[in-house]
Design a protein around this motif. Sequence first.
Motif, PDB file in Angstrom:
ATOM      1  N   TRP A 170      -0.416   4.449   9.552  1.00 60.12           N
ATOM      2  CA  TRP A 170      -1.610   4.187   8.740  1.00 60.12           C
ATOM      3  C   TRP A 170      -1.580   2.729   8.332  1.00 60.12           C
ATOM      4  CZ3 TRP A 170      -1.166   3.820   3.090  1.00 60.12           C
ATOM      5  CH2 TRP A 170       0.133   4.012   2.618  1.00 60.12           C
ATOM      6  N   ILE A 181       2.774   3.847  19.181  1.00 65.23           N
ATOM      7  CA  ILE A 181       2.175   2.590  18.725  1.00 65.23           C
ATOM      8  C   ILE A 181       2.931   1.433  19.357  1.00 65.23           C
ATOM      9  CG2 ILE A 181       1.534   1.204  16.707  1.00 65.23           C
ATOM     10  CD1 ILE A 181       0.218   3.941  16.614  1.00 65.23           C
ATOM     11  N   THR A 207      -3.086  -0.469   5.172  1.00 66.28           N
ATOM     12  CA  THR A 207      -3.687  -0.764   3.871  1.00 66.28           C
ATOM     13  C   THR A 207      -5.150  -0.324   3.884  1.00 66.28           C
ATOM     14  OG1 THR A 207      -2.280  -2.723   3.781  1.00 66.28           O
ATOM     15  CG2 THR A 207      -4.073  -2.604   2.186  1.00 66.28           C
ATOM     16  N   ASN A 260       3.777  -8.558  12.223  1.00 72.96           N
ATOM     17  CA  ASN A 260       4.271  -7.497  11.359  1.00 72.96           C
ATOM     18  C   ASN A 260       5.768  -7.743  11.213  1.00 72.96           C
ATOM     19  OD1 ASN A 260       5.083  -5.169  10.101  1.00 72.96           O
ATOM     20  ND2 ASN A 260       3.724  -3.852  11.294  1.00 72.96           N
ATOM     21  N   GLY A 302       7.594  -4.989   8.342  1.00 75.22           N
ATOM     22  CA  GLY A 302       6.563  -4.130   7.767  1.00 75.22           C
ATOM     23  C   GLY A 302       5.558  -4.869   6.915  1.00 75.22           C
ATOM     24  N   ILE A 356       0.830  -1.212   0.000  1.00 81.30           N
ATOM     25  CA  ILE A 356       0.000   0.000   0.000  1.00 81.30           C
ATOM     26  C   ILE A 356       0.861   1.256   0.000  1.00 81.30           C
ATOM     27  CG2 ILE A 356      -0.278   0.086   2.511  1.00 81.30           C
ATOM     28  CD1 ILE A 356      -2.958   1.098  -0.071  1.00 81.30           C
ATOM     29  N   VAL A 361       7.498   4.455   7.968  1.00 76.75           N
ATOM     30  CA  VAL A 361       6.176   3.823   8.009  1.00 76.75           C
ATOM     31  C   VAL A 361       6.292   2.309   8.110  1.00 76.75           C
ATOM     32  CG1 VAL A 361       6.021   3.600   5.474  1.00 76.75           C
ATOM     33  CG2 VAL A 361       3.932   3.614   6.826  1.00 76.75           C
ATOM     34  N   GLY A 362       5.260   1.696   8.643  1.00 71.69           N
ATOM     35  CA  GLY A 362       5.124   0.245   8.534  1.00 71.69           C
ATOM     36  C   GLY A 362       5.251  -0.514   9.828  1.00 71.69           C
ATOM     37  N   GLU A 363       6.039  -0.009  10.760  1.00 71.29           N
ATOM     38  CA  GLU A 363       6.206  -0.677  12.050  1.00 71.29           C
ATOM     39  C   GLU A 363       6.697   0.373  13.030  1.00 71.29           C
ATOM     40  OE1 GLU A 363       9.633  -3.152  11.571  1.00 71.29           O
ATOM     41  OE2 GLU A 363       9.681  -2.288   9.584  1.00 71.29           O
ATOM     42  N   PRO A 364       6.646   0.007  14.310  1.00 71.86           N
ATOM     43  CA  PRO A 364       7.170   0.958  15.295  1.00 71.86           C
ATOM     44  C   PRO A 364       8.664   1.197  15.028  1.00 71.86           C
ATOM     45  CG  PRO A 364       5.858  -0.760  16.358  1.00 71.86           C
ATOM     46  CD  PRO A 364       6.036  -1.173  14.928  1.00 71.86           C
ATOM     47  N   ASP A 387       7.262  10.072  11.571  1.00 67.97           N
ATOM     48  CA  ASP A 387       6.845   8.681  11.687  1.00 67.97           C
ATOM     49  C   ASP A 387       5.339   8.648  11.454  1.00 67.97           C
ATOM     50  OD1 ASP A 387       6.613   6.024  12.212  1.00 67.97           O
ATOM     51  OD2 ASP A 387       6.925   6.194  14.374  1.00 67.97           O
ATOM     52  N   THR A 388       4.933   8.028  10.354  1.00 64.65           N
ATOM     53  CA  THR A 388       3.540   8.095   9.903  1.00 64.65           C
ATOM     54  C   THR A 388       2.824   6.783  10.185  1.00 64.65           C
ATOM     55  OG1 THR A 388       4.103   7.272   7.694  1.00 64.65           O
ATOM     56  CG2 THR A 388       4.246   9.643   8.034  1.00 64.65           C
ATOM     57  N   ARG A 443       2.508  -7.581   6.769  1.00 69.21           N
ATOM     58  CA  ARG A 443       1.553  -8.213   7.670  1.00 69.21           C
ATOM     59  C   ARG A 443       1.262  -9.635   7.253  1.00 69.21           C
ATOM     60  NH1 ARG A 443      -2.959  -3.771   7.570  1.00 69.21           N
ATOM     61  NH2 ARG A 443      -4.258  -5.423   8.397  1.00 69.21           N
TER      62      ARG A 443
HETATM   63  C1  WTA Z   1       1.890  -1.058  11.516  1.00 70.02           C
HETATM   64  C2  WTA Z   1       1.399   0.082   6.025  1.00 70.02           C
HETATM   65  C3  WTA Z   1       4.062   1.681  14.149  1.00 70.02           C
HETATM   66  C4  WTA Z   1       0.622  -1.140  12.317  1.00 70.02           C
HETATM   67  C5  WTA Z   1       1.135   1.562   5.688  1.00 70.02           C
HETATM   68  C6  WTA Z   1      -0.443  -1.150  11.252  1.00 70.02           C
HETATM   69  C7  WTA Z   1       3.001   1.050  12.225  1.00 70.02           C
HETATM   70  C8  WTA Z   1       0.205  -1.956  10.182  1.00 70.02           C
HETATM   71  C9  WTA Z   1       3.289   2.294  11.628  1.00 70.02           C
HETATM   72  C10 WTA Z   1      -0.311  -1.623   8.806  1.00 70.02           C
HETATM   73  C11 WTA Z   1       4.044   3.239  12.393  1.00 70.02           C
HETATM   74  C12 WTA Z   1       2.173   1.085  10.228  1.00 70.02           C
HETATM   75  N1  WTA Z   1       4.402   2.881  13.642  1.00 70.02           N
HETATM   76  N2  WTA Z   1       3.391   0.755  13.488  1.00 70.02           N
HETATM   77  N3  WTA Z   1       4.409   4.417  11.900  1.00 70.02           N
HETATM   78  N4  WTA Z   1       2.767   2.281  10.389  1.00 70.02           N
HETATM   79  N5  WTA Z   1       2.329   0.324  11.320  1.00 70.02           N
HETATM   80  O1  WTA Z   1      -1.346  -2.462   6.079  1.00 70.02           O
HETATM   81  O2  WTA Z   1       0.616  -2.348  13.051  1.00 70.02           O
HETATM   82  O3  WTA Z   1       1.101  -2.881   5.540  1.00 70.02           O
HETATM   83  O4  WTA Z   1      -1.659  -1.731  11.676  1.00 70.02           O
HETATM   84  O5  WTA Z   1       0.200  -0.587   6.010  1.00 70.02           O
HETATM   85  O6  WTA Z   1       1.600  -1.638  10.261  1.00 70.02           O
HETATM   86  O7  WTA Z   1       0.427  -2.297   7.841  1.00 70.02           O
HETATM   87  P1  WTA Z   1       0.087  -2.135   6.305  1.00 70.02           P
END
Ligand code: WTA
Length: 652
Positions: A427, A527, A429, A536, A539, A323, A399-402, A424-425, A541
Motif C-alpha cells: 500500500w 512488486i 501513503t 525508496n 522504505g 503513514i 511493508v514499505g519495500e519489496p 507482505d502488505t 520515498r
Molecule cells: C513501496 C508505505 C513492495 C511501493 C505504506 C509503494 C512496497 C511505496 C510494499 C509506498 C511492499 C510499499 N512490497 N513495495 N509490501 N509496500 N511498497 O507511501 O513502491 O511510504 O509505492 O507507504 O513503497 O511508500 P509509502
Amino acid sequence: MPKRYDESKTGALDALHVENRVFRPDPQTVIEANVTPDDLEAALALAAADPLAYWERAAEELEWHRRWERVLDDDDPPRFRWFAGGRVNIAHNALDRHARSGNKNRLALIWEGEAGDCRKFTYYELFREVNRLANAFRSLGLVRGDRVTLYMPPLPETLIAMLAAAKVGASHSLVFAGFSARFLRQRINDARSKILVTADGFYRGGRVIPLKPVVDDALHGVHGGCAETVLVVPRVGIDVEMTAPRDLFYHDVVRRESAEAACAAMESDDELFVLFTSGTTGRPKAVAHAHGGFMVGVHHTFREVFDVKPTDIYFCTADPGWITGHAYGIYGPLLAGATSIMYEGHPLYPQADRLWSMVARHGVTALYTTPTLLRLLMRYGPQYPKKHDLSTLRILGSVGEPIGAETWLWLHKHIGRSRCPVLDTWWQTETGMMMISPLPISPLKPGSVGKPLPGIAADVVDAAGNSLPPGKGGFLVIKKPWPGMFKEPTEDMGEARACLSDYWNRIPGMYFAGDMAHRDEDGYYFIQGRADDVLNIAGRRMGTAELEAALLSHRGVAEAAVIGLPDRIKGQVAKAFVAPVPGYEAQFDGEDGLRADIARHVRRELGPIVAFKAIEFRESLPHTRSGKILRRALRDGELGVERDEGETLEDE
Ligand code: WTA
C-alpha cells in the motif's frame, strides 16, 4: 547477448524468477481467523458484485454521529467522497467508544523508552489525556479546520496530540523528528499551523537528540500567524530556551484542563491529517486523509489482515511520522480496541536483540515491520532472536519495500518459528490502507504480496491500460475508488498540495500507483519497484528531483543527477553524480574536501535521514538530445548493463 530488460518504453521488467514455494496456513489459524476461507469467499463475491455494499457494511461496524446519505459520491471524479452526508469523528471510534464500554480498562498503549522506561495507558486513561489536550487546544484558540504541526519522536504525547487534534476537528501534520529546520519551516508554512507540538529531545542510539533548537531555528522566518504557540513535551529534561509568550510546557498547559471533552462532529470527508510524500513529480506534496473513509478502510483491513483479537499485543515498528505509523501504528489498533506497543529508540540499542527482547517481555502476538529493519537485524545472525522466547508471536507483517524471498524466509524461520504467517502488505501513503496482501488463512509465496484485498480493484496493465497476462511486468493500477484513498488538502495549502489528477490521468480512469508489478499464474502479485523518479530508500520515498535540488543549492555544484541503486539492506540507496563548478575544489583540500562539504550541505538542507552512498564527480553529465539528464545511462553504467548500439537517446 540475452536482454536483461524489457527494453520497451515502459521500462517494465519481466518476471526473472518464478516462485514455486507455497506455505500453507496452520489449521488452527484458519479455524480461529476473523476472516475464515468461507468469509473470504463471501467477501470477494459481494465486493465483486456490489463494492459499495461491501464498504457500506464495513462502515456499519463503526459509530457515526449521523449516517451517510451516499456510500460514494462520484459526481466529480477523481474527487470521490466516501460516506457523503455522514458525520463522524475518528477519535470517537478510536477512544471515546472504548472508554465507555467494556474495553475501558484494557491496555491501549505500552510505550517503551530507549532506556527501558515504560509508560502504559488504558483506554480510559488515554481518553482522559486526549481530552485534556483537546481542551487545551481549544483554550489556545484552535478551531475546526485549523492545522497543528507535530514535530515529534515516538512518544505517548505524539499519539495523544494526534487524537486531540482530531477531536477538536483540526488536521494534524506530523513531521518526522529526523527532518531539518528548513524542512520543518517549509511544512509549518505549507500547513499554516497555528500550533506546533514538539519535545525537548529524545533518545536514539544511546544519545540525546535535541529537537527544540531545531524548532527555534525553523521558526525564524515562518509566515505570520504560523506556530504562534509551541507546546514542548519535556522528554529528556535538557535545558531549552523558552520564548515567552510563544513557548509553553505541555504539562503546564494540560494540568488545568478538564478530562472531559466532546468530539467535533465532522463531515465524513473533512480532513483528518496531511502527510508529505514524494509522488509523481517534484518536491514532496501533501496528501490528506479524511475522517470517514480513512477510518473505515484502516479499521476494516487491520482486523482482516492482522486478525486482531482482544487478547492480542500488537507491535508496529514504524515511526508515527510515516503513514504506516499513522494507519497501523496508531489509528488501526485503537479503532480495533487492541493493545499496541510503541518504541522510542534505535532497534540496535543496546544491541541487536532489542526487538526480540521486547517481543518476549511484552508477549507480542503480532509484529508489523519493514524489510530494511529485518535485513539490518539479519546481518547479526539468528543467535539474537534465539536468545528470546518468541512463542507468543502468531502474525508477522512487512511493508514499505519489496521484501524478497531471502528476507521473507529468514523472518518466517527465525522469528516465526516456521509457524507464523508472513504477510507482505502492499500500500502507499496515498492509498491510506492496505490494498494487496495475503490474509493469515492464505497460502503464502515468499516475496509475493498475495492478492488484492476484497473490494480493491487492482490490476497490472501496459501504458495504454490493457490488462497484462501472468509473467508480464507492467504498471500497478487500481481501477475503482476505495475508502482510504487520499484527497487533496484544502486550498490554503496551495502549491504544496498533491493533485489527484496526477494519479488518475496518467492512464485515464485508473489510479496509477507508480509501481511496477507482475502476477503469476495463480494471480499472486510481485512488486518490482518504482516506475517513476522516486527512490525508496529504507522504505522512505524521496524524489530524485528533491535530492538533486539540494545538491544544486551548493555553490560548488554545476550539475547533479541522482540515481537509485539496489542495496542488500536498504532495498535502494542513492548515488549522486556531480559536475563541480570548475576550479571550485581549490577552496577545499581538493576533491575530497569538496565532496565532504557537499555531503554536509545536503544533510543540513534535508536532515540526517538523507545520505548518499557515494558522490561521484564527473566533468559533465550525459544528456538526451532534448537536454534532459540521462539518469538511465548513469544507472546502467553502474549496474554494468550494456546499452544497445545505436539506441536513440531521444525517447528517454
Ligand atoms: C513501496 C508505505 C513492495 C511501493 C505504506 C509503494 C512496497 C511505496 C510494499 C509506498 C511492499 C510499499 N512490497 N513495495 N509490501 N509496500 N511498497 O507511501 O513502491 O511510504 O509505492 O507507504 O513503497 O511508500 P509509502
